[in-house]
Design a protein around this motif. Structure first.
Motif, PDB file in Angstrom:
ATOM      1  N   MET A  53       0.303  -1.298  -0.109  1.00 31.90           N
ATOM      2  CA  MET A  53      -0.053   0.009  -0.181  1.00 31.90           C
ATOM      3  C   MET A  53       0.351   1.473   0.086  1.00 31.90           C
ATOM      4  N   ASN A  54       2.413   1.365   0.265  1.00 38.35           N
ATOM      5  CA  ASN A  54       2.945   2.134   0.072  1.00 38.35           C
ATOM      6  C   ASN A  54       3.584   2.330  -0.793  1.00 38.35           C
ATOM      7  N   ASP A  55       4.395   3.966  -0.931  1.00 40.45           N
ATOM      8  CA  ASP A  55       4.532   3.872  -2.817  1.00 40.45           C
ATOM      9  C   ASP A  55       6.504   3.994  -2.581  1.00 40.45           C
ATOM     10  N   VAL A  56       6.405   2.576  -2.649  1.00 38.98           N
ATOM     11  CA  VAL A  56       8.653   2.597  -1.949  1.00 38.98           C
ATOM     12  C   VAL A  56       8.994   1.557  -2.917  1.00 38.98           C
ATOM     13  N   LYS A  57      10.397   1.310  -3.125  1.00 34.76           N
ATOM     14  CA  LYS A  57      10.812   0.078  -4.130  1.00 34.76           C
ATOM     15  C   LYS A  57      11.136  -0.653  -3.055  1.00 34.76           C
ATOM     16  N   SER A  58      10.522  -2.008  -2.981  1.00 33.69           N
ATOM     17  CA  SER A  58      10.019  -3.196  -2.775  1.00 33.69           C
ATOM     18  C   SER A  58      10.432  -3.922  -4.038  1.00 33.69           C
ATOM     19  N   TYR A  59      10.811  -5.217  -3.282  1.00 33.83           N
ATOM     20  CA  TYR A  59      10.632  -6.384  -3.784  1.00 33.83           C
ATOM     21  C   TYR A  59       9.332  -7.057  -4.955  1.00 33.83           C
ATOM     22  N   THR A  60       8.583  -5.711  -4.512  1.00 35.57           N
ATOM     23  CA  THR A  60       6.595  -6.148  -5.544  1.00 35.57           C
ATOM     24  C   THR A  60       6.437  -4.802  -5.304  1.00 35.57           C
ATOM     25  N   PRO A  61       5.675  -4.336  -7.084  1.00 39.45           N
ATOM     26  CA  PRO A  61       4.942  -3.264  -6.896  1.00 39.45           C
ATOM     27  C   PRO A  61       4.098  -2.652  -5.974  1.00 39.45           C
ATOM     28  N   PRO A  62       4.552  -1.552  -5.884  1.00 35.48           N
ATOM     29  CA  PRO A  62       2.748  -0.823  -4.455  1.00 35.48           C
ATOM     30  C   PRO A  62       1.185  -1.332  -5.651  1.00 35.48           C
ATOM     31  N   PHE A 273      14.564 -13.085   3.539  1.00 32.95           N
ATOM     32  CA  PHE A 273      14.449 -14.305   2.295  1.00 32.95           C
ATOM     33  C   PHE A 273      12.876 -13.012   1.819  1.00 32.95           C
ATOM     34  N   ILE A 274      12.570 -13.416   0.770  1.00 32.07           N
ATOM     35  CA  ILE A 274      10.819 -13.478  -0.434  1.00 32.07           C
ATOM     36  C   ILE A 274      11.385 -14.868  -0.779  1.00 32.07           C
ATOM     37  N   VAL A 275       9.870 -15.758  -0.632  1.00 28.03           N
ATOM     38  CA  VAL A 275       9.538 -16.554  -0.781  1.00 28.03           C
ATOM     39  C   VAL A 275       9.873 -17.096  -2.128  1.00 28.03           C
ATOM     40  N   SER A 276       9.898 -15.964  -3.480  1.00 28.77           N
ATOM     41  CA  SER A 276      10.041 -16.104  -4.927  1.00 28.77           C
ATOM     42  C   SER A 276      11.739 -16.164  -4.831  1.00 28.77           C
ATOM     43  N   ASP A 277      12.498 -15.870  -3.777  1.00 24.52           N
ATOM     44  CA  ASP A 277      13.553 -16.140  -4.406  1.00 24.52           C
ATOM     45  C   ASP A 277      13.674 -17.995  -4.541  1.00 24.52           C
ATOM     46  N   PHE A 278      12.549 -19.161  -4.395  1.00 24.91           N
ATOM     47  CA  PHE A 278      12.984 -19.929  -3.953  1.00 24.91           C
ATOM     48  C   PHE A 278      11.915 -21.219  -5.488  1.00 24.91           C
ATOM     49  N   ALA A 279      11.591 -19.433  -6.080  1.00 19.36           N
ATOM     50  CA  ALA A 279      10.285 -20.272  -7.058  1.00 19.36           C
ATOM     51  C   ALA A 279      10.912 -21.493  -7.688  1.00 19.36           C
ATOM     52  N   ARG A 280      11.909 -21.465  -8.619  1.00 17.31           N
ATOM     53  CA  ARG A 280      12.299 -22.334  -9.783  1.00 17.31           C
ATOM     54  C   ARG A 280      12.106 -24.143  -8.539  1.00 17.31           C
ATOM     55  N   ARG A 281      12.445 -24.387  -7.200  1.00 12.13           N
ATOM     56  CA  ARG A 281      11.694 -25.566  -6.588  1.00 12.13           C
ATOM     57  C   ARG A 281      10.442 -25.704  -5.724  1.00 12.13           C
ATOM     58  N   PHE A 282       9.491 -24.790  -6.244  1.00  6.42           N
ATOM     59  CA  PHE A 282       8.451 -24.694  -6.207  1.00  6.42           C
ATOM     60  C   PHE A 282       7.502 -26.059  -5.377  1.00  6.42           C
TER      61      PHE A 282
END
Length: 340
Positions: A53-62, A273-282
């Motif tokens: 909900m915040n307009d800040v740079k993060s690992y996923t778009p706001p 960590f972010i869970v998407s770091d491991f996307a290839r192993r989902f």
């Protein structure tokens, strides 16, 4: 019948309020070639959504202001012009807060028809379970006989992380915010001890519950709970930074004790960590989580709020500590039994 959506009306400062959300109605759309029309059945509310909900740079778009909020959901395909889906199929994925939504198939996948309950696809056999699985096992690297402390332990991710630590032969201590939650951890999930951070003296309670110190800390909370845990960490301890819900609604960053000397003296390692770091192993993670869940080794509890109109309050309930386990909003019943 009209479609309904809940938009992000404005970016909140501090804790979101009713004016953060806007309800709008529109016609139900028709799918074009390559699209499916999805009727929403379940929506997940999760702490990470506050950061979007915040307009800040993060690992996923706001979240864009004036557009529907999005999150994990389960829906039923009611009309399809997509070769991979037929009416009646159940799907899960990233869905907008709408009664009906269009998708081109990206970001959704079929729900395993053997999964019971189907909502496990949003919890223990979904992103929640994957977050605990990779965070604990790959970042925390617990060894049999070690002591693992989990904050936010009665929540969706924490409750799975603690159970996985027990399955790996560890002593597990959970920190939560009510005696009911502590009983859930110790009596139902098999945690070795629980600490109520609202009523217990954290430093002394941690010393009593962790007589051999703490080797792995799975942190969902941050703030004073984490400060207290760090003083009990053993040499070469690992700190898994999964979430910091204590800070999500602060208007200014909180300044706590300067604890980096502890990291030097005890050679601690803290990793976010972010869970998407491991996307290839989902697929690997989902297979193992599903097997443990089906066998009864991995338990889960759901806190269910009924009604699309209650989504904003259910979301705010995360910050009141309303939920035990996964917090879900039930939007509708499927129109027909899911096909195997």
């Amino acid at each position: 019948m009209q479609n309904q959506a809940i938009l992000l009306a404005k970016r909140p400062v501090g804790l979101p309020g009713p004016d953060t959300f806007q309800f709008v109605s529109s016609d139900i759309p028709e799918p074009r070639e390559g699209q499916v029309l999805i009727r929403t059945l379940w929506l997940s509310v999760d702490p990470y959504m506050r950061g979007r909900m915040n307009d800040v740079k993060s690992y996923t778009p706001p979240f864009p202001v004036g557009e529907p909020i999005r999150g994990g959901g389960i829906g039923e395909v009611v009309a399809s012009r997509h070769p991979a889906y037929r009416p009646g199929d159940l799907i899960t994925g990233d869905l907008p807060w709408q009664l009906y939504a269009l998708s081109d198939g990206r970001g959704i996948r079929p729900v395993d028809p053997n999964l019971r309950p189907v909502t496990a696809a949003l919890g223990v056999v979904g992103m929640t379970g994957l977050t605990a699985y990779f965070g604990l096992l790959e970042v925390g690297r617990p060894k049999p006989g070690e002591t693992v402390v989990v904050s936010g332990a009665a929540g969706a991710v924490g409750s799975v992380a603690g159970q996985l630590a027990k399955m790996n032969g560890c002593r597990v201590v959970g920190v939560a915010g009510s005696n009911e939650k502590i009983r859930y951890l110790t009596e139902e999930l098999g945690f070795d001890a629980g600490i109520n951070y609202k009523t217990d003296d954290l430093r002394s309670a941690l010393r009593d519950a962790c007589p051999n110190g703490i080797d792995v800390y799975f942190d969902n909370v941050g703030g004073p709970v984490t400060d207290a845990v760090l003083f009990q960490m053993n040499d070469f301890g690992r700190i898994v930074l999964c979430g910091q819900i204590a800070a999500y609604n602060l208007e200014r960053p909180e300044v706590g004790p300067r604890l980096f000397p502890l990291f030097v003296m005890r050679r601690l390692c803290a990793q976010g960590f972010i869970v998407s770091d491991f996307a290839r192993r989902f697929d690997e993670g989902l297979r193992r989580l599903a097997a443990w869940h089906q066998s009864g080794r991995l338990k889960c509890r759901e806190t269910v709020v009924e009604g699309f109109e209650r989504l904003p309050d259910a979301f705010l309930g995360l910050f009141r500590g309303d939920n035990i386990g996964k917090l879900l909003v039930k939007v509708a019943e499927p129109s027909q039994p899911a096909r195997a």
